[in-house]
Scaffold this motif. Structure first.
Motif, mmCIF file in Angstrom:
data_model
loop_
_atom_site.group_PDB
_atom_site.id
_atom_site.type_symbol
_atom_site.label_atom_id
_atom_site.label_comp_id
_atom_site.label_asym_id
_atom_site.label_seq_id
_atom_site.Cartn_x
_atom_site.Cartn_y
_atom_site.Cartn_z
ATOM 1 N N GLY A 370 0.805 -1.215 0.000
ATOM 2 C CA GLY A 370 0.000 0.000 0.000
ATOM 3 C C GLY A 370 0.836 1.261 0.000
ATOM 4 O O GLY A 370 0.488 2.256 -0.646
ATOM 5 N N LEU A 371 1.977 1.243 0.701
ATOM 6 C CA LEU A 371 2.851 2.414 0.745
ATOM 7 C C LEU A 371 3.448 2.687 -0.626
ATOM 8 O O LEU A 371 3.622 3.846 -1.021
ATOM 9 N N MET A 372 3.772 1.633 -1.377
ATOM 10 C CA MET A 372 4.346 1.833 -2.714
ATOM 11 C C MET A 372 3.289 2.267 -3.728
ATOM 12 O O MET A 372 3.585 3.032 -4.639
ATOM 13 N N VAL A 373 2.061 1.743 -3.612
ATOM 14 C CA VAL A 373 0.995 2.139 -4.549
ATOM 15 C C VAL A 373 0.468 3.516 -4.171
ATOM 16 O O VAL A 373 0.481 4.449 -4.971
ATOM 17 N N GLY A 374 -0.047 3.657 -2.937
ATOM 18 C CA GLY A 374 -0.381 4.955 -2.371
ATOM 19 C C GLY A 374 -1.248 5.857 -3.223
ATOM 20 O O GLY A 374 -0.951 7.047 -3.364
ATOM 21 N N ASP A 375 -2.318 5.351 -3.787
ATOM 22 C CA ASP A 375 -3.195 6.166 -4.633
ATOM 23 C C ASP A 375 -4.616 5.630 -4.515
ATOM 24 O O ASP A 375 -4.847 4.424 -4.659
ATOM 25 N N ILE A 410 -6.481 -1.961 0.487
ATOM 26 C CA ILE A 410 -6.977 -1.180 1.631
ATOM 27 C C ILE A 410 -5.890 -0.241 2.140
ATOM 28 O O ILE A 410 -6.137 0.944 2.405
ATOM 29 N N TRP A 411 -4.666 -0.767 2.281
ATOM 30 C CA TRP A 411 -3.557 0.094 2.718
ATOM 31 C C TRP A 411 -3.249 1.152 1.665
ATOM 32 O O TRP A 411 -2.906 2.299 2.015
ATOM 33 N N ALA A 412 -3.342 0.807 0.391
ATOM 34 C CA ALA A 412 -3.101 1.791 -0.666
ATOM 35 C C ALA A 412 -4.127 2.917 -0.590
ATOM 36 O O ALA A 412 -3.802 4.091 -0.817
ATOM 37 N N GLY A 598 7.273 4.198 -4.941
ATOM 38 C CA GLY A 598 6.116 5.085 -4.779
ATOM 39 C C GLY A 598 6.279 6.369 -5.581
ATOM 40 O O GLY A 598 5.342 6.833 -6.244
ATOM 41 N N MET A 599 7.465 6.949 -5.547
ATOM 42 C CA MET A 599 7.698 8.193 -6.282
ATOM 43 C C MET A 599 7.740 7.951 -7.793
ATOM 44 O O MET A 599 7.291 8.792 -8.575
ATOM 45 N N SER A 600 8.304 6.811 -8.217
ATOM 46 C CA SER A 600 8.322 6.522 -9.657
ATOM 47 C C SER A 600 6.910 6.347 -10.179
ATOM 48 O O SER A 600 6.590 6.792 -11.291
ATOM 49 N N LYS A 601 6.064 5.703 -9.391
ATOM 50 C CA LYS A 601 4.654 5.568 -9.779
ATOM 51 C C LYS A 601 4.007 6.937 -9.896
ATOM 52 O O LYS A 601 3.304 7.245 -10.876
ATOM 53 N N ALA A 602 4.252 7.799 -8.901
ATOM 54 C CA ALA A 602 3.658 9.139 -8.927
ATOM 55 C C ALA A 602 4.195 9.950 -10.106
ATOM 56 O O ALA A 602 3.447 10.695 -10.753
ATOM 57 N N GLY A 603 5.500 9.804 -10.397
ATOM 58 C CA GLY A 603 6.080 10.537 -11.518
ATOM 59 C C GLY A 603 5.499 10.105 -12.851
ATOM 60 O O GLY A 603 5.214 10.940 -13.722
ATOM 61 N N ILE A 645 1.316 -3.813 -9.781
ATOM 62 C CA ILE A 645 1.186 -5.204 -9.324
ATOM 63 C C ILE A 645 2.550 -5.869 -9.272
ATOM 64 O O ILE A 645 2.909 -6.526 -8.291
ATOM 65 N N LEU A 646 3.327 -5.675 -10.347
ATOM 66 C CA LEU A 646 4.631 -6.330 -10.423
ATOM 67 C C LEU A 646 5.633 -5.711 -9.463
ATOM 68 O O LEU A 646 6.281 -6.406 -8.676
ATOM 69 N N SER A 647 5.766 -4.377 -9.522
ATOM 70 C CA SER A 647 6.804 -3.730 -8.722
ATOM 71 C C SER A 647 6.490 -3.788 -7.233
ATOM 72 O O SER A 647 7.316 -4.232 -6.426
ATOM 73 N N ALA A 648 5.288 -3.360 -6.848
ATOM 74 C CA ALA A 648 4.942 -3.364 -5.429
ATOM 75 C C ALA A 648 4.850 -4.786 -4.890
ATOM 76 O O ALA A 648 5.265 -5.059 -3.754
#
Length: 694
Positions: A370-375, A410-412, A598-603, A645-648
């Motif tokens: 969830g911390l890596m997805v965070g959206d 849920i955590w995301a 998390g930041m790469s996803k956001a970027g 899915i893959l990275s997180a």
């Protein structure tokens, strides 16, 4: 964290005249894990022999499985459950043999037709070749003084055969290949054969039973093939009918016969003498008394004794007989944590004397995910797919994935809503600086749709700042990097504590601390040392300031604690105690991947949003620009969601396996497998009675 359920060892003794009742009772209690008897373990006892009914049941089981395979019945074939007493009655009345005779008769016809079609196709191929030669089929045979060979060949052999009394018929075709027929004296067979071999000759037989031209015979063969294929299609329909007719019986009989064979061969795992049998087994300690009572009440002339309640200590186990040393592992997790046993078993089954990391994985793995997805936008599909998957699937692989989707989603959502403040890569609220547009939902709703957004800003006023912690800036990224390092420190410290706890259970605290405590001290010492040194290098030196006393104390304390840890480890690990120190730092820094991903996803999300809105919506007017914007955003966010899915998933799992579990988890346990009957294609008498009551 949790420990496997405590186990007790029991001994069951009875007379061989009641062995069948004892076997049935063992399956009924569903709590007995058999300990296989070994030859020569007990004087006067040997391994038992299969029950008399086992041989017949095995023979019938082989027949049933052959029919199941032949008819194409698979695990996905839907069958109706058959009552246990009914299928037993059918099997005992030789129904298996009757169905086998019916099915095999059809299979024999199918095999004959397949063989016939194969032969006809071979004849057809040969006739297609000889049809290019001006010879009737009856002219290829029936001679005494001459012989004939027909086959494919690389080139015309006529010149090479000059000087021999023979006649050559040759047909050339670059696409279909060359064919030749040679007629010669029998006495010249070897010489002719040698010449033809030098020209790449490959002989084939001219089909027998045909006369006249090959073209006429080809027409006859085509008709014969069509008739055989029509008959084969009819046989196929008969097989489909047999499948529908017997699939329930075959599915149920395979299950029932498998159960009978398993029961019949159980004496091969126990000790027997001339008149008695002895069974050693493990049962959960909390059920030991109930198992003893139930077995003795179900079977006459049987005695059950609880030999020991096995603890976790390994002291003195070297004197124990090998088959009694290692109790099986019955993982002791709740309803939710049980769904996370699959990732643990991917590594290995925990030993009876060590912590089961399943609960810790159930806590930290979804948290990291969830911390890596965070959206919020990405979390909703995860939650929906996870809940749906857990509801409809029973396959352990898919349930494991669905579990991660649900709780990770849920955590995301929690991180995406309360921490990052993001939905599909855009923050909920945020001010627009002059000349520098930052797309937020507040800005999009007000600027593009003309909606009032003051209520939106009031609703999200609890978020940190205007953008949430997820803002891509140097300050917030630095904060996230520090946060993930602190998370890693907690996670790793827990791993080291678990290793000490494992050794404490097995050998006592003194032994555990001397063996594993040094690594904990090295870890804590490095943590303090790196904290003080990093603060000095990052903050004091660039500002030409003196070292902060707190940083100095941290460096000194860290060095002292780290040296103590290295000294403790050196006794067992030698030089490795020093060489592993950089690895500990690497383990700590490995947790910064949580922020990086998390930041790469956001970027990536930010880039797709700018491309979709600025390049398409703002540059292309009208409905076309709007559609291009929607398509671009849909494509981009779907790709990011898939990559999440893959990275997180992979990186979250890696932190559990490599950084965390490697500190304390050894594995190598034997999973608790009690004797019990699992029925899917049949309904037991007890189940049938309960269904009737309902």
């Amino acid at each position: 964290m949790s420990l496997p359920e405590p186990m007790s060892r029991i001994v069951i003794v009875g007379t061989k005249t009641h062995i069948d009742e004892a076997i049935q009772a063992l399956y009924d209690v569903k709590a007995v894990h058999l300990i296989d008897h070994t030859v020569g373990a007990d004087e006067g006892f040997t391994i038992g022999t299969p029950r008399p009914y086992s041989s017949k049941a095995s023979e019938r089981l082989l027949k049933v499985r052959a029919m199941v395979k032949g008819l194409g019945i698979t695990k996905k074939t839907e069958t109706a459950a058959v009552p246990e007493d009914e299928i037993k009655s059918q099997i005992s009345s030789d129904s298996v043999e009757a169905v086998e005779a019916e099915v095999n008769a059809v299979f024999d016809r199918r095999n004959d037709l397949n063989q016939r079609i194969t032969e006809l196709n071979a004849n057809k191929k040969s006739l297609e070749l000889v049809s290019r030669l001006p010879i009737n089929l009856e002219d290829y045979s029936g001679y005494r003084s001459i012989f004939c060979v027909v086959g494919t060949i690389a080139d015309d052999p006529a010149d090479a055969l000059k000087g021999m009394e023979c006649e050559v018929f040759f047909s050339q075709d670059k696409k279909l290949g060359n064919v030749a027929a040679v007629f010669a004296r029998v006495s010249d067979r070897d010489a002719v054969t040698n010449v033809l071999s030098g020209h790449g000759f490959a002989e084939f037989a001219v089909p027998e039973g045909y006369s006249g031209s090959a073209a006429t015979a080809l027409s006859t063969v085509d008709k014969e093939i069509a008739a055989a294929e029509a008959d084969l299609a009819e046989v196929g329909k008969e097989i489909e009918g047999l499948l529908e007719k017997h699939k329930d019986f075959l599915g149920a009989s395979e299950e029932e016969l498998s159960i009978e064979v398993e029961k019949g061969e159980l004496p091969l795992r126990i000790a027997t003498s001339g008149f008695t049998f002895v069974i050693d087994a493990w049962v959960p300690t909390k059920k030991a008394g109930a198992v003893k009572t139930e077995l003795e009440s179900k079977v006459e002339s049987i005695y059950v004794e609880i030999e020991e309640d096995r603890g976790r200590s390994l002291e003195g186990l070297d004197d124990v007989e090998p088959r009694f040393r290692n109790p099986p592992t019955k993982m002791n997790n709740g309803v939710i944590a049980k769904e996370f046993e699959y990732p643990t078993k991917l590594v290995d089954v925990p030993k009876y004397q060590e912590i089961d990391p399943t609960i810790l994985i159930a806590i930290f793995f979804p948290l990291f995910f969830g911390l890596m997805v965070g959206d919020v936008g990405y979390s909703i599909p995860f939650i929906i797919l996870g809940a749906y998957g857990l509801k409809v699937t029973h396959h352990k692989d898919w349930r494991a994935i669905a579990t991660v989707f649900l709780f990770g989603g849920i955590w995301a959502f929690i991180f995406g809503f309360f921490f990052y403040g993001e939905f599909l890569g855009m923050h909920f609220i945020g001010h627009v600086a002059e000349g520098d547009v930052e797309y937020t939902w507040e800005y999009l709703l007000s600027h593009y749709l003309g909606l009032e957004t003051s209520g939106l800003e009031s609703f999200f006023s609890f978020l940190p700042g205007d953008h949430g912690v997820g803002k891509i800036s140097a300050d917030w990224i630095g904060f996230l990097m520090k946060l993930t390092v602190y998370i890693g420190l907690v996670h790793l410290c827990l791993g080291y504590c678990c290793s000490i706890y494992n050794k404490t259970m097995q050998h006592g605290f003194k032994h555990a601390f001397m063996e594993k405590g040094g690594w904990l001290l090295s870890f804590l010492g490095l943590t303090f040392f790196c904290y003080g040194l990093a603060n000095y290098l990052i903050y004091a030196i660039p500002n030409e300031a003196a070292m902060n006393p707190i940083d100095l104390y941290a460096i000194i304390i860290g060095l002292v604690v780290m040296i103590i840890g290295v000294v403790m480890n050196y006794r067992e690990e030698k030089i490795q105690a020093i060489l592993e120190l950089p690895g500990i730092v690497g383990n700590i820094l490995s947790y910064t991947r949580l922020a990086a991903i998390g930041m790469s996803k956001a970027g990536m999300a930010l880039a797709f949003n700018y491309i979709a809105i600025h390049m398409f919506y703002d540059s292309v007017e009208g409905i076309i620009g709007f559609l291009l914007c929607v398509v671009m955003m849909a494509f981009g966010h779907l790709m990011i969601w898939t990559l999440a899915i893959l990275s997180a998933g992979l990186h979250g799992l890696r932190l559990q396996y490599v950084e965390f579990m490697a500190k304390f988890f050894e594995g190598g346990g034997t999973e608790f497998e009690p004797l019990k009957i699992k029925r899917k294609k049949t309904v037991s008498t007890t189940q049938k009675a309960k269904a009737n009551e309902v």
